[in-house]
Design a protein around this motif. Structure first.
Motif, PDB file in Angstrom:
ATOM      1  N   GLN A  34       0.829  -1.212   0.000  1.00 19.07           N
ATOM      2  CA  GLN A  34       0.000   0.000   0.000  1.00 19.07           C
ATOM      3  C   GLN A  34       0.863   1.261   0.000  1.00 19.07           C
ATOM      4  O   GLN A  34       0.484   2.255  -0.593  1.00 19.07           O
ATOM      5  CB  GLN A  34      -1.019  -0.020   1.147  1.00 19.07           C
ATOM      6  N   CYS A  35       2.041   1.197   0.624  1.00 18.59           N
ATOM      7  CA  CYS A  35       2.970   2.342   0.586  1.00 18.59           C
ATOM      8  C   CYS A  35       3.453   2.598  -0.837  1.00 18.59           C
ATOM      9  O   CYS A  35       3.559   3.751  -1.264  1.00 18.59           O
ATOM     10  CB  CYS A  35       4.173   2.097   1.494  1.00 18.59           C
ATOM     11  N   GLN A  36       3.749   1.526  -1.555  1.00 19.14           N
ATOM     12  CA  GLN A  36       4.219   1.643  -2.931  1.00 19.14           C
ATOM     13  C   GLN A  36       3.135   2.203  -3.854  1.00 19.14           C
ATOM     14  O   GLN A  36       3.421   2.955  -4.772  1.00 19.14           O
ATOM     15  CB  GLN A  36       4.696   0.278  -3.459  1.00 19.14           C
ATOM     16  N   LEU A  37       1.885   1.801  -3.598  1.00 23.00           N
ATOM     17  CA  LEU A  37       0.780   2.241  -4.446  1.00 23.00           C
ATOM     18  C   LEU A  37       0.408   3.702  -4.214  1.00 23.00           C
ATOM     19  O   LEU A  37      -0.012   4.398  -5.131  1.00 23.00           O
ATOM     20  CB  LEU A  37      -0.458   1.365  -4.215  1.00 23.00           C
ATOM     21  N   ASP A  87     -16.940   2.214  -0.336  1.00 25.38           N
ATOM     22  CA  ASP A  87     -17.034   3.626   0.048  1.00 25.38           C
ATOM     23  C   ASP A  87     -15.784   4.145   0.737  1.00 25.38           C
ATOM     24  O   ASP A  87     -15.585   5.358   0.833  1.00 25.38           O
ATOM     25  CB  ASP A  87     -18.239   3.834   0.976  1.00 25.38           C
ATOM     26  N   GLN A  88     -14.946   3.228   1.252  1.00 25.54           N
ATOM     27  CA  GLN A  88     -13.755   3.644   1.988  1.00 25.54           C
ATOM     28  C   GLN A  88     -12.518   2.860   1.545  1.00 25.54           C
ATOM     29  O   GLN A  88     -11.890   2.179   2.349  1.00 25.54           O
ATOM     30  CB  GLN A  88     -13.969   3.432   3.489  1.00 25.54           C
ATOM     31  N   PRO A  89     -12.125   2.963   0.281  1.00 24.94           N
ATOM     32  CA  PRO A  89     -10.950   2.209  -0.180  1.00 24.94           C
ATOM     33  C   PRO A  89      -9.667   2.622   0.540  1.00 24.94           C
ATOM     34  O   PRO A  89      -8.724   1.841   0.632  1.00 24.94           O
ATOM     35  CB  PRO A  89     -10.883   2.508  -1.680  1.00 24.94           C
ATOM     36  N   GLU A  90      -9.658   3.831   1.092  1.00 25.26           N
ATOM     37  CA  GLU A  90      -8.480   4.322   1.800  1.00 25.26           C
ATOM     38  C   GLU A  90      -8.188   3.538   3.081  1.00 25.26           C
ATOM     39  O   GLU A  90      -7.113   3.669   3.661  1.00 25.26           O
ATOM     40  CB  GLU A  90      -8.622   5.820   2.111  1.00 25.26           C
ATOM     41  N   LEU A  91      -9.109   2.689   3.523  1.00 30.71           N
ATOM     42  CA  LEU A  91      -8.840   1.819   4.677  1.00 30.71           C
ATOM     43  C   LEU A  91      -7.634   0.923   4.416  1.00 30.71           C
ATOM     44  O   LEU A  91      -6.925   0.549   5.341  1.00 30.71           O
ATOM     45  CB  LEU A  91     -10.053   0.942   5.004  1.00 30.71           C
ATOM     46  N   ILE A  92      -7.403   0.599   3.156  1.00 30.73           N
ATOM     47  CA  ILE A  92      -6.233  -0.219   2.826  1.00 30.73           C
ATOM     48  C   ILE A  92      -4.958   0.539   3.167  1.00 30.73           C
ATOM     49  O   ILE A  92      -3.988  -0.057   3.630  1.00 30.73           O
ATOM     50  CB  ILE A  92      -6.251  -0.658   1.347  1.00 30.73           C
ATOM     51  N   ASN A  93      -4.957   1.849   2.992  1.00 30.99           N
ATOM     52  CA  ASN A  93      -3.789   2.655   3.354  1.00 30.99           C
ATOM     53  C   ASN A  93      -3.632   2.778   4.868  1.00 30.99           C
ATOM     54  O   ASN A  93      -2.532   2.639   5.390  1.00 30.99           O
ATOM     55  CB  ASN A  93      -3.878   4.068   2.763  1.00 30.99           C
ATOM     56  N   GLY A  99      -8.964  -3.287   9.072  1.00 29.18           N
ATOM     57  CA  GLY A  99     -10.156  -2.937   8.305  1.00 29.18           C
ATOM     58  C   GLY A  99      -9.970  -2.972   6.810  1.00 29.18           C
ATOM     59  O   GLY A  99     -10.939  -2.978   6.056  1.00 29.18           O
ATOM     60  N   GLY A 100      -8.727  -3.031   6.339  1.00 26.92           N
ATOM     61  CA  GLY A 100      -8.438  -3.022   4.907  1.00 26.92           C
ATOM     62  C   GLY A 100      -8.304  -4.384   4.258  1.00 26.92           C
ATOM     63  O   GLY A 100      -7.830  -4.479   3.127  1.00 26.92           O
TER      64      GLY A 100
END
Length: 129
Positions: A34-37, A87-93, A99-100
């Motif tokens: 996720q850091c790379q993306l 609705d919250q794809p940023e949970l992966i970050n 939660g991601g």
């Protein structure tokens, strides 16, 4: 430095696997991935009930920088998707290991056999050095 959790198993493609109950596992992407993306804006995942094989593409993750394939680290059947990510794809970050998570898979083979094909935390740490 990326967070690597000891209790997880990892793929060469930067996915993680966590046993939940019986022969079911959660799958997500690693903190390193996720850091790379960068900032994740969209997640496409397979239909519940879909059969998947280890190494198969099971969707995509779109960030502000790129679109990346999501690969299944195990073989089995998709039993659940993390619909919160719609609705919250940023949970992966913010929560790549909590939660991601992206999908739940019921394993086709035994748990030990499936996890034995993946990297332990120490080996994954070496991979991303």
């Amino acid at each position: 430095m990326s967070e690597i959790r000891e209790q997880l198993r990892y793929s060469d493609e930067h996915e993680w696997v966590l046993q939940t109950e019986g022969s079911k596992v959660l799958v997500g992407i690693t903190d390193h991935a996720q850091c790379q993306l960068g900032d994740i804006v969209f997640v496409e995942y397979p239909e519940v009930g879909a059969a998947v094989s280890a190494g198969d593409s099971i969707g995509t993750i779109e960030s502000v920088k790129t679109v990346s394939e999501l690969y299944s680290p195990v073989s089995g059947r998709i039993t659940k998707v993390n619909s919160t990510l719609i609705d919250q794809p940023e949970l992966i970050n913010s929560e790549p290991y909590d939660g991601g998570w992206i999908v739940e898979v019921e394993l086709e083979e035994g748990l030990e056999e499936a996890l034995g094909k993946l990297l332990a935390a120490e080996a994954y740490a070496e991979l991303i050095k």
